[in-house]
Structure formats: structure tokens, C-alpha cells
Design a protein around this motif. Sequence first.
Motif, mmCIF file in Angstrom:
data_model
loop_
_atom_site.group_PDB
_atom_site.id
_atom_site.type_symbol
_atom_site.label_atom_id
_atom_site.label_comp_id
_atom_site.label_asym_id
_atom_site.label_seq_id
_atom_site.Cartn_x
_atom_site.Cartn_y
_atom_site.Cartn_z
ATOM 1 N N THR A 99 27.154 50.457 4.829
ATOM 2 C CA THR A 99 26.193 49.447 3.904
ATOM 3 C C THR A 99 26.686 48.455 3.598
ATOM 4 O O THR A 99 26.540 46.910 4.006
ATOM 5 C CB THR A 99 25.218 50.173 3.055
ATOM 6 N N PRO A 100 27.627 48.244 2.518
ATOM 7 C CA PRO A 100 28.264 46.979 2.019
ATOM 8 C C PRO A 100 29.266 46.398 3.167
ATOM 9 O O PRO A 100 29.458 45.219 3.181
ATOM 10 C CB PRO A 100 29.323 47.514 0.917
ATOM 11 N N LEU A 101 29.814 47.112 4.029
ATOM 12 C CA LEU A 101 30.676 46.600 4.994
ATOM 13 C C LEU A 101 29.597 45.737 5.922
ATOM 14 O O LEU A 101 30.258 44.567 6.476
ATOM 15 C CB LEU A 101 31.454 47.574 5.898
ATOM 16 N N THR A 127 31.109 35.264 -3.021
ATOM 17 C CA THR A 127 30.901 35.994 -4.162
ATOM 18 C C THR A 127 30.428 37.142 -3.539
ATOM 19 O O THR A 127 30.572 38.406 -4.176
ATOM 20 C CB THR A 127 29.877 35.159 -5.046
ATOM 21 N N GLY A 128 29.488 37.297 -2.458
ATOM 22 C CA GLY A 128 28.814 38.503 -2.135
ATOM 23 C C GLY A 128 30.046 39.141 -1.340
ATOM 24 O O GLY A 128 29.868 40.516 -1.474
ATOM 25 N N VAL A 129 30.567 38.437 -0.503
ATOM 26 C CA VAL A 129 31.855 39.229 -0.222
ATOM 27 C C VAL A 129 32.701 40.083 -0.805
ATOM 28 O O VAL A 129 33.155 41.201 -0.633
ATOM 29 C CB VAL A 129 32.790 38.209 0.931
ATOM 30 N N HIS A 130 32.906 39.157 -1.948
ATOM 31 C CA HIS A 130 34.055 39.657 -3.124
ATOM 32 C C HIS A 130 33.277 41.052 -3.686
ATOM 33 O O HIS A 130 33.937 42.152 -3.892
ATOM 34 C CB HIS A 130 34.114 38.854 -4.035
ATOM 35 N N THR A 131 31.995 40.846 -4.171
ATOM 36 C CA THR A 131 31.104 41.922 -4.717
ATOM 37 C C THR A 131 31.147 43.000 -3.823
ATOM 38 O O THR A 131 31.313 44.305 -4.450
ATOM 39 C CB THR A 131 29.837 41.505 -5.016
ATOM 40 N N LYS A 132 30.902 43.104 -2.606
ATOM 41 C CA LYS A 132 30.708 44.238 -1.675
ATOM 42 C C LYS A 132 31.983 44.986 -1.596
ATOM 43 O O LYS A 132 32.260 45.837 -1.276
ATOM 44 C CB LYS A 132 29.831 43.865 -0.257
ATOM 45 N N VAL A 136 33.147 48.704 -2.016
ATOM 46 C CA VAL A 136 33.918 49.576 -0.906
ATOM 47 C C VAL A 136 35.254 50.199 -1.633
ATOM 48 O O VAL A 136 35.130 51.572 -1.426
ATOM 49 C CB VAL A 136 34.294 48.971 0.431
ATOM 50 N N LEU A 137 35.804 49.317 -2.372
ATOM 51 C CA LEU A 137 37.053 49.799 -3.031
ATOM 52 C C LEU A 137 36.811 51.149 -4.001
ATOM 53 O O LEU A 137 37.206 52.213 -4.177
ATOM 54 C CB LEU A 137 37.765 48.809 -3.832
ATOM 55 N N ASN A 138 35.668 50.912 -4.991
ATOM 56 C CA ASN A 138 34.875 51.742 -5.645
ATOM 57 C C ASN A 138 34.817 53.107 -5.053
ATOM 58 O O ASN A 138 34.949 54.378 -5.588
ATOM 59 C CB ASN A 138 33.779 51.318 -6.499
ATOM 60 N N ILE A 139 33.986 53.131 -3.926
ATOM 61 C CA ILE A 139 33.714 54.355 -3.266
ATOM 62 C C ILE A 139 34.931 55.035 -2.696
ATOM 63 O O ILE A 139 35.053 56.356 -3.137
ATOM 64 C CB ILE A 139 32.914 53.939 -2.202
#
Length: 311
Positions: A99-101, A127-132, A136-139
Motif C-alpha cells: 500500500t505505501p509503496l 513530503t508524501g514520499v517521505h511519510t510513506k 514502510v520502515l516502521n513495518i
Amino acid sequence: MMIILLLIIVALIGIVIFQWKGKKEQDQTIQYMHEKLQLIVNEQSNEKILVTTTNSQIQQLLIIMNALLDHQQKVQATHRKMEDSMKKMLANISHDLKTPLTVVLGYIEILQLQSSTSEEERQRLLTGVHTKTLEVLNIIHTFFDLAKLEAGDTDYPITKINVCEICRKNILSFYDMVTSMGLDISITIPETPMYALGNEEALDRVLNNLLSNAIAYGADGNVIGLTVRKDETNIYIDVWDCGKGIEEYHIDNVFERMYTLEDSRNKSFQGSGLGLTITKRLVEIMDGSIQLSSIPYKKTIFTIALKQMMY
């Protein structure tokens, strides 16, 4: 004299016949046990080997064989459960990463194809790219955190901790977010310090997970709360909300790997299904326990119990 000799011969013949019959029955029993064992193993069934015999050695053998079968069947059941859990985990993580990718890919394509994009729009997309990307890193970090916890590859030394101070710090860190959402917040933490056996970092993570869940899944109840209390042996921390709650048939599953709360609460929030599993592992590292009780739209409470320290 001849009569006595004949009687001895007849007796010997009788003994031989009796022994032969006994050995034949024993061989048949052992053959049946072998065939039955092979059938159970091949079909991976939950059967046991049942034989009626007076032979004490065969009886002992049966007890051992059935005990081994019982152990093997439990191992197989655990393996199947873990295999199913792993499949669901991979499916969920694949979905959560996809989803985020996909969003990131969309933003990048816009930046590549639309050369006339304004600087303000470019910054919004970046900013959207950074947030998403952080999502992904959090997952990925969450997945590896659980792997490390289950492998015992973590360092959470158990010491004396001030539960009231840690709880106060964590609930206050959510205060601005909760009030900005228009939610009420109920805090019941005694002024007198309460000390328990635990680890401050581990308890911080536990409270962060539980408070985040209360906000994400219980916001429709318009109030979340945290209560600290104790009895003669334990200190209890209740994190609660008055939202949709969790149906009774889900309660036994919420701490399992890959069980997601959106299955039973708020479908607008997605998750990898690892948060509460990590929470439970961290509480167990502190030699504590965690329980859940829920009455939908009345009160849902996660209760942590830690061993109280009196000195």
C-alpha cells in the motif's frame, strides 16, 4: 513307570503348545501395533494405539508409544498453527508494504512525468514520499522486533521501576493528540510512588502500543483512560476506552501473531497484526501478565499486572 513318563511328555507338549500360542499372540499383537503406528504416522491422525493384552512388557511399550504419539501430535498441531500464522503474516506484511509503496511509486511518477509541477506541489509530493517511506520502515522494524523478542535476542534488564511515573509520562505524551481529536481523557494515577519489577523501556513500548490502539480503535467512544492500582502482591495498569470494543469470540486471539484488531474493531485502521503480540512478549519479559476484557460500546480494558516491590 510308563504312565508317569507319558504324563511328563504330555505336560511338556502342553507347555510347548501354550508357549507357542502365547508367542503367536504376542507376534500378532506386535505386528498390529507396528501396522497401526505406521498408519497413524503416514496419515498424521490423532489416533492412539489401543490393544488388550496381559503381557506387562507390551503394556509398558504401549504406554511409551502412546506418550510419544501424543507428543508428536502436539508438535504437529503447533507446527500447523505456526505455518498458518506465518502465511497470514506474510500476506499481511505484503499488503501493508504494498500500500505505501504503491503511493510512493505514484508520487515519483507524477514528479517524473509532470515537469511543470510547481515547487509547492513538488514539496507536497516529496513530503508524501517521505511519510510513506517511514511507514514502510516502521513495518519492517516491527517485524524484526518481534523476531528478536521470540528469539530471546533482546536486552531488557529487570530492575525496580516507578510505575506511576512511567505511566504519567506516557499518558501525557498522548495528551495533545487526544484533546486535539476532541476526546476526553481520564487519568487515575496515585501521587504516591508504586514500585514494580520491570524495565522502563519495555513498559514504555507496552504503554505506547496500548494507548495508540485505544486512540485508533476506541475513538468513537469519545474517551480513553489510564488507571494505576495495586493489591498486596501486584501493580495493575488499566488502559481503556469506551469504543466499539472486541467481541468475546475474538478476545482469546488478540495477542496471537498476525491477528489484527481491525478484524473486530475499526476497519479504517490497518496494521500488521504484530503490535499486541510484541506487547505481550514485553510484558512476559518483565515476568508480568496482560489480560483483556471488553463490553462493546461500554468499556474495553487491557490490564497489565507487574510484581510489586515493597523495598
